[in-house]
Design an enzyme around this catalytic site. Structure first.
Site, PDB file in Angstrom:
ATOM      1  N   GLU A  28       2.313  56.192  11.870  1.00 44.74           N
ATOM      2  CA  GLU A  28       1.196  56.098  10.930  1.00 44.74           C
ATOM      3  C   GLU A  28       1.464  54.899  10.015  1.00 44.74           C
ATOM      4  OE1 GLU A  28       0.706  59.713   8.766  1.00 44.74           O
ATOM      5  OE2 GLU A  28      -0.138  60.818  10.454  1.00 44.74           O
ATOM      6  N   GLN A  46      -9.736  43.991   2.396  1.00 41.61           N
ATOM      7  CA  GLN A  46      -9.725  42.896   3.375  1.00 41.61           C
ATOM      8  C   GLN A  46      -8.375  42.881   4.046  1.00 41.61           C
ATOM      9  OE1 GLN A  46     -11.194  38.930   2.087  1.00 41.61           O
ATOM     10  NE2 GLN A  46      -9.414  37.996   3.102  1.00 41.61           N
ATOM     11  N   ASN A  48      -5.808  40.450   6.467  1.00 40.57           N
ATOM     12  CA  ASN A  48      -5.553  39.091   6.954  1.00 40.57           C
ATOM     13  C   ASN A  48      -4.441  39.107   7.987  1.00 40.57           C
ATOM     14  OD1 ASN A  48      -7.369  38.210   4.939  1.00 40.57           O
ATOM     15  ND2 ASN A  48      -5.710  37.996   3.446  1.00 40.57           N
ATOM     16  N   ARG A  59       5.100  29.610   4.198  1.00 39.13           N
ATOM     17  CA  ARG A  59       3.744  29.636   3.636  1.00 39.13           C
ATOM     18  C   ARG A  59       3.847  30.182   2.203  1.00 39.13           C
ATOM     19  NH1 ARG A  59      -0.756  30.217   7.794  1.00 39.13           N
ATOM     20  NH2 ARG A  59       0.231  30.038   9.867  1.00 39.13           N
ATOM     21  N   HIS A  62       1.620  31.844  -2.993  1.00 35.96           N
ATOM     22  CA  HIS A  62       0.194  31.892  -3.313  1.00 35.96           C
ATOM     23  C   HIS A  62      -0.172  33.139  -4.105  1.00 35.96           C
ATOM     24  CE1 HIS A  62      -0.317  29.501   0.679  1.00 35.96           C
ATOM     25  NE2 HIS A  62       0.133  28.732  -0.284  1.00 35.96           N
ATOM     26  N   LYS A  72      -1.183  43.022  -2.373  1.00 34.17           N
ATOM     27  CA  LYS A  72      -1.044  42.783  -0.933  1.00 34.17           C
ATOM     28  C   LYS A  72      -0.077  43.793  -0.326  1.00 34.17           C
ATOM     29  CE  LYS A  72      -1.685  37.861  -1.789  1.00 34.17           C
ATOM     30  NZ  LYS A  72      -1.049  36.531  -1.857  1.00 34.17           N
ATOM     31  N   HIS A 119       3.242  35.056  -3.850  1.00 31.04           N
ATOM     32  CA  HIS A 119       3.739  35.576  -2.567  1.00 31.04           C
ATOM     33  C   HIS A 119       3.879  34.458  -1.545  1.00 31.04           C
ATOM     34  CE1 HIS A 119       2.831  37.411   1.496  1.00 31.04           C
ATOM     35  NE2 HIS A 119       3.978  37.966   1.148  1.00 31.04           N
ATOM     36  N   TYR A 132      -1.657  41.586   6.613  1.00 36.75           N
ATOM     37  CA  TYR A 132      -1.615  42.182   5.282  1.00 36.75           C
ATOM     38  C   TYR A 132      -3.003  42.537   4.767  1.00 36.75           C
ATOM     39  CZ  TYR A 132      -2.184  37.197   4.052  1.00 36.75           C
ATOM     40  OH  TYR A 132      -2.594  35.884   3.970  1.00 36.75           O
ATOM     41  N   LYS A 169      -1.301  21.513   1.176  1.00 37.43           N
ATOM     42  CA  LYS A 169      -1.473  22.184  -0.134  1.00 37.43           C
ATOM     43  C   LYS A 169      -0.124  22.645  -0.679  1.00 37.43           C
ATOM     44  CE  LYS A 169      -2.954  26.532   0.056  1.00 37.43           C
ATOM     45  NZ  LYS A 169      -3.866  27.701   0.214  1.00 37.43           N
ATOM     46  N   ASP A 170       0.702  23.197   0.170  1.00 37.97           N
ATOM     47  CA  ASP A 170       1.964  23.768  -0.294  1.00 37.97           C
ATOM     48  C   ASP A 170       3.008  22.702  -0.614  1.00 37.97           C
ATOM     49  OD1 ASP A 170       1.830  26.857   1.668  1.00 37.97           O
ATOM     50  OD2 ASP A 170       0.906  26.266  -0.241  1.00 37.97           O
TER      51      ASP A 170
HETATM   52  C1  T46 Z   1      -5.996  33.375   2.399  1.00 36.27           C
HETATM   53  C2  T46 Z   1      -7.281  33.046   3.116  1.00 36.27           C
HETATM   54  C3  T46 Z   1      -7.494  31.807   3.685  1.00 36.27           C
HETATM   55  N1  T46 Z   1      -8.680  31.549   4.323  1.00 36.27           N
HETATM   56  C4  T46 Z   1      -8.833  30.249   4.952  1.00 36.27           C
HETATM   57  C5  T46 Z   1      -8.642  29.042   4.029  1.00 36.27           C
HETATM   58  C6  T46 Z   1      -8.078  27.975   4.930  1.00 36.27           C
HETATM   59  O1  T46 Z   1      -9.123  27.257   5.543  1.00 36.27           O
HETATM   60  C7  T46 Z   1      -7.320  28.749   6.005  1.00 36.27           C
HETATM   61  C8  T46 Z   1      -5.799  28.753   5.802  1.00 36.27           C
HETATM   62  O2  T46 Z   1      -5.547  29.185   4.466  1.00 36.27           O
HETATM   63  P1  T46 Z   1      -4.119  29.001   3.842  1.00 36.27           P
HETATM   64  O3  T46 Z   1      -3.556  27.670   4.243  1.00 36.27           O
HETATM   65  O4  T46 Z   1      -4.188  29.340   2.369  1.00 36.27           O
HETATM   66  O5  T46 Z   1      -3.295  30.132   4.591  1.00 36.27           O
HETATM   67  P2  T46 Z   1      -1.797  30.589   4.250  1.00 36.27           P
HETATM   68  O6  T46 Z   1      -0.946  29.395   3.924  1.00 36.27           O
HETATM   69  O7  T46 Z   1      -1.390  31.505   5.335  1.00 36.27           O
HETATM   70  O8  T46 Z   1      -1.928  31.407   2.896  1.00 36.27           O
HETATM   71  C9  T46 Z   1      -1.811  32.814   2.859  1.00 36.27           C
HETATM   72  O9  T46 Z   1      -0.463  33.129   2.973  1.00 36.27           O
HETATM   73  C10 T46 Z   1       0.232  33.402   1.764  1.00 36.27           C
HETATM   74  C11 T46 Z   1       1.637  33.803   2.084  1.00 36.27           C
HETATM   75  C12 T46 Z   1      -0.476  34.421   0.965  1.00 36.27           C
HETATM   76  O10 T46 Z   1       0.105  35.331   0.366  1.00 36.27           O
HETATM   77  C13 T46 Z   1      -1.921  34.298   0.824  1.00 36.27           C
HETATM   78  O11 T46 Z   1      -2.523  35.541   1.115  1.00 36.27           O
HETATM   79  C14 T46 Z   1      -2.568  33.261   1.637  1.00 36.27           C
HETATM   80  O12 T46 Z   1      -2.754  32.198   0.743  1.00 36.27           O
HETATM   81  O13 T46 Z   1      -7.812  30.104   5.940  1.00 36.27           O
HETATM   82  C15 T46 Z   1      -9.691  32.483   4.408  1.00 36.27           C
HETATM   83  O14 T46 Z   1     -10.764  32.229   4.974  1.00 36.27           O
HETATM   84  N2  T46 Z   1      -9.495  33.709   3.823  1.00 36.27           N
HETATM   85  C16 T46 Z   1      -8.332  34.034   3.195  1.00 36.27           C
HETATM   86  O15 T46 Z   1      -8.212  35.176   2.708  1.00 36.27           O
END
Ligand code: T46
Length: 188
Positions: A28, A46, A48, A59, A62, A72, A119, A132, A169-170
């Site tokens: 479960e 939501q 992800n 990553r 954020h 989360k 995170h 998550y 971005k990061d």
């Molecule tokens: C988070 C998110 C992103 N997106 C789109 C925006 C960008 O075009 C693409 C990649 O986003 P990003 O580069 O921010 O993805 P990660 O680097 O994996 O970021 C995530 O991973 C770290 C560890 C986290 O904790 C956050 O939840 C989240 O920021 O997905 C969406 O459409 N919906 C969403 O909820």
């Protein structure tokens, strides 16, 4: 069920029970009643999922700001990763403190990251999938971050962490000291 709490207030690590037999196992993964009793009455609205092909992918870090601040509930579906969180709630007894937990598909362990935490994670196997649930919808205007390698925070990432794999971005996130006071302890 294993359940752990830490110096960082409100963070919970747990490992759901697996029922193994000759076919494999059943577990479960989420129960609203257990979650409400042991973590809190949050709405997880939501879900992800991200795949990171290379080991050493980082990553983060954020978070989303109010009114889209997110709690989360994090787990690893494939491979393994080191999940890292930083308490960025002004007034928290653990403000600026970080912690790390290894999440693996094999264990099926999960981490609750409360609102008010930055995170991130570093994969330690290839083809690692993070899955998550979050308590607020994605809001690009409220999607913020902080530097993964902020010397004032001093996160000890796995040695495989590869800065070349960071997203654009990061690579340019602000340090904790440069962040506005987005979160107050007890108010998020
Ligand atoms: C988070 C998110 C992103 N997106 C789109 C925006 C960008 O075009 C693409 C990649 O986003 P990003 O580069 O921010 O993805 P990660 O680097 O994996 O970021 C995530 O991973 C770290 C560890 C986290 O904790 C956050 O939840 C989240 O920021 O997905 C969406 O459409 N919906 C969403 O909820």
């Amino acid at each position: 069920m294993l359940i752990e709490r830490f110096e960082l207030p409100d963070v919970v690590h747990f490992e759901p029970k697996k029922f193994g037999d000759h076919r494999g196992y059943f577990s479960e993964i989420f129960r609203k009643d257990w979650f409400s009793e042991n973590i809190g009455d949050f709405d997880l609205i939501q879900e992800n999922q991200s795949l990171s092909a290379s080991s050493g992918t980082v990553r983060g870090l954020h978070f989303q700001t109010a009114p889209f601040a997110q709690g989360k509930l994090v787990r690893c579906l494939s491979g393994a990763l080191v999940d890292v969180i930083v308490d960025i709630r002004r007034g928290s007894p653990a403000y600026g403190h970080w912690m790390a937990v290894e999440l693996t598909a094999e264990r099926g362990n999960q981490l609750w990251v409360p609102p008010g935490f930055a995170h991130g994670f570093c994969t330690i196997q290839p083809n690692t999938i993070l899955c998550y649930k979050v308590t607020a919808y994605y809001s690009v205007e409220n999607d913020k971050g902080m530097a993964w390698d902020d010397p004032a925070v001093g996160i000890e990432w796995p040695s495989v962490a590869n800065p070349e794999l960071l997203s654009a971005k990061d690579k340019v996130q602000p340090t904790l000291a440069e962040l506005p006071p987005y979160f107050s302890y007890g108010a998020c």
